[in-house]
Design a protein around this motif. Structure first.
Motif, PDB file in Angstrom:
ATOM      1  N   THR A   1     -18.978  18.274  48.097  1.00  0.00           N
ATOM      2  CA  THR A   1     -19.074  18.489  49.535  1.00  0.00           C
ATOM      3  C   THR A   1     -18.203  19.676  49.926  1.00  0.00           C
ATOM      4  OG1 THR A   1     -17.237  17.015  50.078  1.00  0.00           O
ATOM      5  CG2 THR A   1     -19.422  16.006  49.916  1.00  0.00           C
ATOM      6  N   GLU A   2     -18.367  20.150  51.143  1.00  0.00           N
ATOM      7  CA  GLU A   2     -17.606  21.330  51.592  1.00  0.00           C
ATOM      8  C   GLU A   2     -16.101  21.077  51.634  1.00  0.00           C
ATOM      9  OE1 GLU A   2     -20.930  23.449  54.428  1.00  0.00           O
ATOM     10  OE2 GLU A   2     -20.175  21.478  54.989  1.00  0.00           O
TER      11      GLU A   2
ATOM     12  N   PRO B   1     -23.858  20.253  51.899  1.00  0.00           N
ATOM     13  CA  PRO B   1     -23.715  19.346  53.039  1.00  0.00           C
ATOM     14  C   PRO B   1     -23.986  17.898  52.626  1.00  0.00           C
ATOM     15  CG  PRO B   1     -25.822  20.479  53.136  1.00  0.00           C
ATOM     16  CD  PRO B   1     -25.073  21.088  51.992  1.00  0.00           C
TER      17      PRO B   1
END
Length: 459
Positions: free
Chosen positions: A91-92, A147
């Motif tokens: 994930t970011e 995302p």
């Protein structure tokens, strides 16, 4: 098992222990690693970090990370050093955290090796780090942040997505579809009522389920963290001494910052100075402002918390604070006392009866934190022994891991009966207790894999 089978999984970490998470999937010649963590704790576990990887890293097609903690990401530079050259999906926030944590890990290893060589307490001639900052810099370009919720196609047979699980910012469980079957990798499952993180999601289907079991044999105390922390602060102030919080830099330090700020704002404790002595903790705190979608609170609230905390920016200031016996609260890494700035405070203040040290959450077997929580009279630091005269408090209400009841609740929306439940990331007692509970309550077939075990997959 016949290793010529095309489809199987090998458990290369977090099997029989809570550290070193690594699960290697072999699907029709495609090789996929879930997490790449460092082993921590006992020396026999740490030695595994130095072994050659059990499969050629150059042949691993991709890595997927559940979250940024060192026991899930810390082996990445070693893999790259041994030839891995493909994408690392995460994930970011996990991408940002991984950079912070790996750089901090490399720096500490370099410092520890240098210090061991200078002081002569190493058996190695010379002591060298497991990896250094250059190795980390070669690793970071492989990160591919994605995302949450969106499926990513790896090939015609495999796709996956991340879903939030309220452990730390960016932490997720992985839903993976492989040849028509749903695999679910829990990662580290958070609490249902975390005061800062967005609410955890839950899987609705799992043909093959991998679940952590850190607290599979117990329930968290019902006492409120704020009440426990207030008592400790009041008692420490009454003694006229300082309070030192040995904290994980990711999420736990921020939880302490928020709880103390809230109590001060409500007039429950005096306006005692609070310091964050963790370069990594400072960087992580900034991420709380960068990714508000992973939080349950408004960013401006945490902004106030951050401003109320004094940031220690130099090792010189660390030594000054460590010598100072006046009342204050210092939050310093690391959470299990196996490294970081907290070691300087232990050296200077462990023999001070007026001082208090807080241990937060889970303390892995073989760590200094575990030893102190069990009442050991002296501990070894940098080749020397120090007697324990300071107060030791183990706060068990702040864990970021779900307990047995919360683990079962996380599974409660799964509508089908899984073909197999692999119980991982737990010490033997906790893993077996969760196995018995799931088998009894749900009737699901559970299995506790052993380190290096290969299990065939029916695909």
């Amino acid at each position: 098992m016949d290793t010529k089978e095309n489809n199987y999984i090998q458990f290369l970490g977090a099997a029989g222990t809570v550290t070193g998470s690594k699960y290697l999937l072999h699907i029709d010649g495609y090789h996929l690693l879930i997490d790449s963590g460092l082993f921590q704790g006992y020396r026999e576990l740490r030695r595994r970090n130095w072994m050659d990887f059990h499969f050629p890293p150059k042949d691993i097609d991709a890595i997927i990370l559940t979250h940024g903690h060192l026991d899930h990401t810390g082996y990445l530079p070693r893999l790259v050093k041994q030839g891995f050259h493909n994408p690392i999906y995460c994930t970011e926030p996990t991408a940002d955290l991984t950079e912070i944590i790996l750089k901090d890990s490399a720096k500490l290893q370099e410092e520890d090796a240098e210090h061991a060589n200078q002081q002569g307490y190493t058996k190695h001639k010379p002591a060298v780090p497991l990896y250094d900052l250059k190795d980390v810099e070669k690793t970071l370009p492989h990160l591919r942040p994605q995302p949450a919720e969106k499926f990513i196609e790896l090939n015609q047979n495999i796709r996956f997505r991340f879903r939030k699980n309220a452990h730390i910012p960016g932490a997720a469980f992985i839903e993976m579809d492989i040849k028509g079957k749903r695999f679910v990798f829990s990662g580290d499952i958070g609490r249902p009522d975390d005061p800062m993180l967005a609410h955890r999601e839950m899987p609705e289907k799992a043909d093959i389920l991998f679940t952590e079991s850190t607290y599979g044999d117990r329930f968290h105390p019902s006492e409120k963290t704020e009440d426990v922390l207030k008592r400790i602060i009041d008692e420490t102030l009454k003694k006229g001494g300082p309070l030192f919080v040995s904290s994980f830099a990711v999420d736990r330090a921020q939880d302490f910052m928020y709880a103390i700020w809230k109590m001060k704002k409500e007039g429950k404790i005096p306006d005692i100075p609070v310091y964050l002595d963790s370069p990594m903790g400072t960087n992580v705190s900034l991420l709380f402002l960068k990714y508000p979608q992973w939080l349950s609170m408004k960013p401006e609230v945490f902004g106030e918390v951050f401003q109320d905390t004094r940031l220690v920016t130099s090792i010189k200031e660390t030594f000054r604070l460590a010598r100072d016996k006046k009342p204050k609260i210092v939050i310093a890494g690391s959470g299990m006392m196996n490294g970081g700035r907290i070691l300087h405070y232990l050296e200077m203040q462990l023999g001070n009866p007026a001082a208090t040290f807080i241990l937060p959450g889970y303390q892995a077997a073989g760590t200094r934190g575990r030893q102190l929580s069990e009442g050991i009279p002296e501990i070894k630091l940098h080749g020397k022994y120090f007697q324990v005269r300071a107060g030791i408090e183990h706060i068990k209400t702040m864990s970021s891991h779900a307990d047995q009841k919360e683990l079962l609740s996380w599974m409660s929306k799964i509508e089908n009966k899984p073909e197999k439940v692999f119980i991982v990331h737990g010490e033997p007692q906790s893993a077996d207790a969760l196995r018995v509970k799931i088998s009894h309550e749900k009737g699901w077939p559970c299995y506790i894999p052993a380190f290096l075990e290969k299990v065939p997959l029916d695909l």
